[in-house]
Design a protein around this motif. Structure first.
Motif, mmCIF file in Angstrom:
data_model
loop_
_atom_site.group_PDB
_atom_site.id
_atom_site.type_symbol
_atom_site.label_atom_id
_atom_site.label_comp_id
_atom_site.label_asym_id
_atom_site.label_seq_id
_atom_site.Cartn_x
_atom_site.Cartn_y
_atom_site.Cartn_z
ATOM 1 N N ASP A 1 33.372 58.574 41.606
ATOM 2 C CA ASP A 1 34.611 59.026 42.249
ATOM 3 C C ASP A 1 35.144 58.073 43.313
ATOM 4 N N VAL A 2 34.785 56.793 43.228
ATOM 5 C CA VAL A 2 35.278 55.769 44.143
ATOM 6 C C VAL A 2 35.871 54.645 43.307
ATOM 7 N N GLU A 3 37.027 54.149 43.738
ATOM 8 C CA GLU A 3 37.686 53.064 43.016
ATOM 9 C C GLU A 3 37.283 51.719 43.615
ATOM 10 N N TYR A 4 36.898 50.792 42.765
ATOM 11 C CA TYR A 4 36.497 49.451 43.180
ATOM 12 C C TYR A 4 37.407 48.428 42.513
ATOM 13 N N ILE A 5 37.657 47.335 43.199
ATOM 14 C CA ILE A 5 38.394 46.209 42.633
ATOM 15 C C ILE A 5 37.366 45.228 42.085
ATOM 16 N N LEU A 6 37.515 44.874 40.820
ATOM 17 C CA LEU A 6 36.577 43.962 40.176
ATOM 18 C C LEU A 6 37.001 42.518 40.408
ATOM 19 N N GLU A 7 36.036 41.683 40.705
ATOM 20 C CA GLU A 7 36.271 40.248 40.854
ATOM 21 C C GLU A 7 35.743 39.583 39.585
ATOM 22 N N GLU A 8 36.631 38.905 38.889
ATOM 23 C CA GLU A 8 36.274 38.302 37.612
ATOM 24 C C GLU A 8 35.652 36.921 37.833
ATOM 25 N N LYS A 9 34.427 36.740 37.339
ATOM 26 C CA LYS A 9 33.770 35.431 37.412
ATOM 27 C C LYS A 9 33.972 34.683 36.097
ATOM 28 N N LEU A 10 33.663 35.315 35.007
ATOM 29 C CA LEU A 10 33.918 34.786 33.673
ATOM 30 C C LEU A 10 34.764 35.813 32.944
ATOM 31 N N ARG A 11 35.160 35.492 31.740
ATOM 32 C CA ARG A 11 36.054 36.390 31.028
ATOM 33 C C ARG A 11 35.450 37.774 30.829
ATOM 34 N N MET A 12 34.162 37.866 30.684
ATOM 35 C CA MET A 12 33.520 39.156 30.442
ATOM 36 C C MET A 12 32.494 39.533 31.513
ATOM 37 N N ASP A 13 32.525 38.869 32.668
ATOM 38 C CA ASP A 13 31.633 39.186 33.780
ATOM 39 C C ASP A 13 32.448 39.502 35.022
ATOM 40 N N TYR A 14 32.166 40.649 35.615
ATOM 41 C CA TYR A 14 32.886 41.106 36.802
ATOM 42 C C TYR A 14 31.877 41.477 37.889
ATOM 43 N N PHE A 15 32.289 41.337 39.149
ATOM 44 C CA PHE A 15 31.439 41.681 40.284
ATOM 45 C C PHE A 15 32.195 42.612 41.222
ATOM 46 N N PHE A 16 31.452 43.468 41.911
ATOM 47 C CA PHE A 16 32.029 44.311 42.959
ATOM 48 C C PHE A 16 30.927 44.678 43.934
ATOM 49 N N LYS A 17 31.319 45.085 45.134
ATOM 50 C CA LYS A 17 30.361 45.494 46.170
ATOM 51 C C LYS A 17 30.501 46.984 46.433
ATOM 52 N N SER A 18 29.362 47.616 46.613
ATOM 53 C CA SER A 18 29.312 49.025 46.976
ATOM 54 C C SER A 18 28.186 49.194 47.979
ATOM 55 N N ASN A 19 28.492 49.708 49.157
ATOM 56 C CA ASN A 19 27.499 49.909 50.222
ATOM 57 C C ASN A 19 26.720 48.627 50.507
ATOM 58 N N ASP A 20 27.425 47.531 50.634
ATOM 59 C CA ASP A 20 26.854 46.209 50.922
ATOM 60 C C ASP A 20 25.867 45.719 49.868
ATOM 61 N N GLU A 21 25.943 46.260 48.679
ATOM 62 C CA GLU A 21 25.116 45.787 47.569
ATOM 63 C C GLU A 21 26.038 45.209 46.501
ATOM 64 N N LEU A 22 25.633 44.107 45.906
ATOM 65 C CA LEU A 22 26.439 43.425 44.908
ATOM 66 C C LEU A 22 26.054 43.909 43.508
ATOM 67 N N TYR A 23 27.069 44.304 42.746
ATOM 68 C CA TYR A 23 26.875 44.775 41.375
ATOM 69 C C TYR A 23 27.579 43.830 40.414
ATOM 70 N N GLU A 24 27.017 43.724 39.216
ATOM 71 C CA GLU A 24 27.622 42.931 38.150
ATOM 72 C C GLU A 24 27.916 43.852 36.980
ATOM 73 N N LEU A 25 29.137 43.793 36.470
ATOM 74 C CA LEU A 25 29.539 44.546 35.295
ATOM 75 C C LEU A 25 29.815 43.542 34.188
#
Length: 141
Positions: free
Chosen positions: A77-101
């Motif tokens: 229930d929280v909206e995040y802005i994805l940062e695109e590193k490669l065409r199919m790799d995205y990163f975002f931060k939640s609670n000071d932790e880095l996630y990769e999608l």
């Protein structure tokens, strides 16, 4: 494979009285046009369509919504802005932790917490007729 094409070109040029170079040019033009104007293959730069993905190993399934074109993710229930590193790799931060999608296929995404070991979840796309676009309770900045 190349030998077979070469033999076929020689056969056609001998029996139809068309020059060998003309046939080669035609084949190369045909291959170039078919690769250039197709929506798949090496030069396709599209992203998967937006949708809801669910981690089905929990009951009830944990779902997230991803819009790849606008680079937005709604998770817990929280909206995040994805940062695109490669065409199919995205990163975002939640609670000071880095996630990769990572987009594995058009129907599967993988979520990894890069700060925590053994946090690796695969989310499967929900069928369009069952998917719902969630409205986030908050935006993560």
């Amino acid at each position: 494979m190349i030998g077979l094409v070469s033999a076929l070109v020689r056969f056609v040029s001998q029996h139809l009285r068309i020059s060998f170079t003309t046939i080669k040019k035609f084949i190369l033009c045909f291959i170039f046009i078919s690769v250039s104007f197709s929506r798949c293959g090496l030069f396709y730069k599209g992203v998967p369509k937006a949708g809801e993905f669910c981690y089905v190993l929990t009951k009830p399934p944990e779902c997230l919504y991803v819009d790849f074109e606008s680079k937005k993710l709604i998770w817990n229930d929280v909206e995040y802005i994805l940062e695109e590193k490669l065409r199919m790799d995205y990163f975002f931060k939640s609670n000071d932790e880095l996630y990769e999608l990572t987009v594995s296929t058009v129907n599967r995404v993988e979520l990894k917490n890069l700060n925590t070991a053994n946090f690796n979840k695969f989310y499967m796309r929900k069928k369009d007729k069952f998917a719902q676009i969630p409205t986030p309770d908050a935006k993560h900045e």
